[in-house]
Scaffold this motif. Structure first.
Motif, PDB file in Angstrom:
ATOM      1  N   ALA A 119       1.045  -1.205  -0.218  1.00 58.43           N
ATOM      2  CA  ALA A 119      -0.246  -0.232  -0.324  1.00 58.43           C
ATOM      3  C   ALA A 119       0.734   1.491  -0.339  1.00 58.43           C
ATOM      4  O   ALA A 119       1.076   1.754  -0.749  1.00 58.43           O
ATOM      5  N   SER A 120       2.013   1.201   0.612  1.00 55.95           N
ATOM      6  CA  SER A 120       2.531   2.670   0.999  1.00 55.95           C
ATOM      7  C   SER A 120       3.149   3.100  -0.525  1.00 55.95           C
ATOM      8  O   SER A 120       3.752   3.977  -0.977  1.00 55.95           O
ATOM      9  N   VAL A 121       4.059   1.804  -1.006  1.00 60.61           N
ATOM     10  CA  VAL A 121       5.052   1.855  -2.080  1.00 60.61           C
ATOM     11  C   VAL A 121       3.776   2.542  -3.170  1.00 60.61           C
ATOM     12  O   VAL A 121       4.101   3.304  -4.232  1.00 60.61           O
ATOM     13  N   PHE A 122       2.588   2.277  -3.530  1.00 59.20           N
ATOM     14  CA  PHE A 122       2.149   2.683  -4.569  1.00 59.20           C
ATOM     15  C   PHE A 122       0.797   3.875  -3.892  1.00 59.20           C
ATOM     16  O   PHE A 122       0.484   5.108  -4.935  1.00 59.20           O
TER      17      PHE A 122
ATOM     18  N   SER B 194       2.628   7.019   0.585  1.00 58.54           N
ATOM     19  CA  SER B 194       1.759   6.949   2.217  1.00 58.54           C
ATOM     20  C   SER B 194       2.503   6.583   3.175  1.00 58.54           C
ATOM     21  O   SER B 194       2.700   4.965   2.358  1.00 58.54           O
ATOM     22  N   THR B 195       1.582   6.393   4.612  1.00 57.41           N
ATOM     23  CA  THR B 195       2.013   5.397   5.673  1.00 57.41           C
ATOM     24  C   THR B 195       0.739   5.000   5.861  1.00 57.41           C
ATOM     25  O   THR B 195      -0.052   5.268   5.524  1.00 57.41           O
ATOM     26  N   PRO B 196       0.267   4.169   6.939  1.00 55.46           N
ATOM     27  CA  PRO B 196      -0.541   3.453   7.293  1.00 55.46           C
ATOM     28  C   PRO B 196      -1.739   4.367   8.253  1.00 55.46           C
ATOM     29  O   PRO B 196      -2.774   4.224   8.443  1.00 55.46           O
ATOM     30  N   ALA B 197       0.023   5.190   9.051  1.00 59.34           N
ATOM     31  CA  ALA B 197      -1.442   6.475   9.615  1.00 59.34           C
ATOM     32  C   ALA B 197      -2.017   7.252   8.195  1.00 59.34           C
ATOM     33  O   ALA B 197      -3.432   8.076   9.160  1.00 59.34           O
ATOM     34  N   ILE B 198      -2.171   7.056   6.751  1.00 65.60           N
ATOM     35  CA  ILE B 198      -2.619   7.684   5.920  1.00 65.60           C
ATOM     36  C   ILE B 198      -3.804   6.380   5.731  1.00 65.60           C
ATOM     37  O   ILE B 198      -5.507   7.350   5.195  1.00 65.60           O
TER      38      ILE B 198
END
Length: 549
Positions: A81-84, A87-91
């Protein structure tokens, strides 16, 4: 006179610049994620790689030597998810592969969707979608920019590895069905498999792969970059007395879930590569004026890595074979799309820890954290202060979830009781072997998103509606497990965060950078390469070195 000359030169430069045509967009973007790939594998195994796989990407492309995940936990779902999304899990909200849902009072999967069903096998795991992904992906943004004319296809052995990179607007996402050995999809994307997928499934390639003996690609005595083949740190496959080569797959599949066994072999990467080639042809990717996007996630590297550890012959062998898959894919792209018509990037969703027992046996600090035992002793401890009440609802993924109903007996004192319970639990956990720190929800939510150090890693991995009330960070070398064989990942430390990032293809200059870059810089960089807007939750920045003359 000098001023006039300067002005004439400036005007001439502007005229020349205005005559330079904007570089054409690629016809196809390929985003590759290798599950559990350490940055160091590019160097440790390099003497055994061919010249036209990983080495071609490094030689003729641009790569980052100091790219890292900037949050924890470093696991598959959040990584993809972060690569694409940039952003990071917080978002983006994908806080783990599975997490305890505070509203449903049960564990949920990052791509599970009860509103969807499998397509391709009614009994397969197909009730999935990107519904839990809260922000847009670079693939979504390409669909929006082209008014949905671009094609986006996601392929992986794992459903999450296909679904999350492909985003919310994909034409299709496909993953391996271990019950049939075929690729399936979900009703989120389609009601029936496309003809090219049906045709590919009819090849029955898994039966071909699983009817042979698996031996090392090279003579086993050449694997000097790894430890011995027979060690006590590796898991044994069912039917094998020792975790050693060769592996008679035809016999072993009977005791290892039949088609399940394929994922434990490098042949799963061969299968995924063949599926990618079929998708390029079947979907005619890169064949018209609209840029298309193909996402690939190689998963057997992770499955083998978990079972055997990063020092095993099996891990080295799977990467030597993956090197040939990358070469095969690049050759196909050259022929079908054209050398100057595509851009490819390759990274990983996380790296991996060394086997803790191996470290301990070599006098390096490490250990195992048993969450089940901790929960049992913690509940017993809390009974002294809150008799008759179950204070802890769950401990999941090194997160503690309080039973909020236990503090609602007296509204006037509930807040104070929760504060007391929080302090008690934090003190208890800090006294446990292997615990480096414990962070409370209030501390995390008061911290800045760009906080530094380990605390910042926790902040960027924390989603207030989904994460727990307390976050546990273990000491370096420690991880949650009750087994001394194999290993895992998920920590905020460099051995789990440092992954390769390579860009290759049309308009990509040759070179490398040792400057620190978070993994969230990949999506904005692709946005700039395609001249489209950044994903809507993106926090990363374009990689400046890639664009410098």
């Amino acid at each position: 006179m000098n001023k006039i000359l300067f002005l004439l030169l400036a005007v001439t430069a502007l005229q020349v610049q205005s005559q330079v045509p904007e570089s054409k967009k690629p016809k196809l973007v390929i985003g590759i994620v290798v599950d559990q790939m350490r940055q160091e594998y590019l160097y440790r195994f390099s003497n055994k790689f061919g010249n036209n796989g990983f080495k071609r990407l490094m030689r003729d492309g641009f790569y980052l030597k100091n790219a890292h995940y900037n949050y924890a936990p470093t696991v598959t779902g959040p990584g993809h998810a972060s690569v694409f999304t940039g952003s990071t899990p917080a978002i983006h909200g994908i806080i783990s592969n599975d997490w305890y849902d505070k509203n449903q009072k049960k564990e949920v999967n990052c791509v599970n969707d009860p509103n969807q069903k499998a397509v391709g096998n009614p009994e397969g795991r197909g009730g999935v979608s990107p519904a839990r992904l809260l922000s847009s992906t670079i693939t979504d943004e390409l669909k929006l920019f082209t008014q949905k004319k671009a094609k986006v296809i996601g392929i992986s052995l794992k459903d999450r590895g296909a679904v999350l990179p492909a985003g919310h607007m994909a034409n299709g996402a496909y993953w391996y069905d271990s019950k049939t050995g075929k690729f399936i999809s979900s009703t989120y994307y389609m009601t029936s498999l496309p003809a090219w997928v049906e045709k590919f499934n009819q090849l029955n390639l898994p039966d071909k792969y699983l009817s042979q003996e698996l031996n090392t690609l090279l003579p086993i005595n050449q694997y000097v970059e790894s430890g011995p083949d027979d060690t006590p740190y590796e898991n044994k496959i069912g039917g094998k007395e020792r975790p050693t080569y060769p592996y008679n797959l035809k016999e072993l599949r009977k005791k290892n879930g039949d088609y399940d066994l394929l994922a434990m072999t490098p042949f799963a990467d061969d299968y995924l590569t063949e599926m990618a080639k079929a998708a390029i042809a079947g979907e005619e990717l890169g064949a018209d004026e609209w840029t298309d996007f193909l996402t690939l996630s190689y998963s057997s590297t992770d499955i083998i890595g978990h079972a055997m550890g990063p020092n095993s012959v099996e891990v080295q062998d799977v990467y030597l074979r993956l090197d040939k898959n990358i070469e095969d894919l690049l050759n196909t792209l050259d022929q079908k799309v054209g050398k100057d018509n595509y851009i490819l990037f390759l990274t990983a969703d996380h790296a991996v820890a060394d086997v803790a027992q191996y470290l301990k046996d070599n006098r390096v600090p490490a250990g195992y954290f048993n969450q089940a035992n901790v929960k049992a002793t913690l509940n017993e401890y809390l009974q002294r202060y809150f008799p008759g009440r179950d204070i802890i609802e769950a401990i999941d993924g090194e997160q503690v979830f309080f039973n909020q109903e236990a503090f609602q007996r007296d509204p006037k004192s509930s807040g104070i009781e929760l504060m007391v319970a929080t302090e008690l639990v934090m003190n208890f956990l800090m006294a446990q072997d292997g615990v480096a720190n414990v962070y409370s929800e209030s501390l995390i939510r008061q911290s800045a998103y760009d906080e530094g150090g380990i605390k910042g890693m926790v902040v960027r991995g924390y989603h207030p509606k989904r994460s727990g009330d307390l976050i546990i960070v273990l000491e370096p070398g420690w991880y949650s497990s009750s087994r001394i064989q194999g290993t895992t990942h998920g920590s905020p430390y460099r051995y789990d965060t440092n992954v390769p990032v390579m860009f290759y293809g049309a308009g990509i200059k040759k070179g490398f950078s040792v400057k620190y870059h978070p993994i969230t810089d990949i999506a904005p960089t692709v946005s700039v390469l395609l001249n489209i807007k950044f994903p809507n939750g993106s926090t990363g920045q374009p990689i400046e070195e890639l664009f410098e003359e």
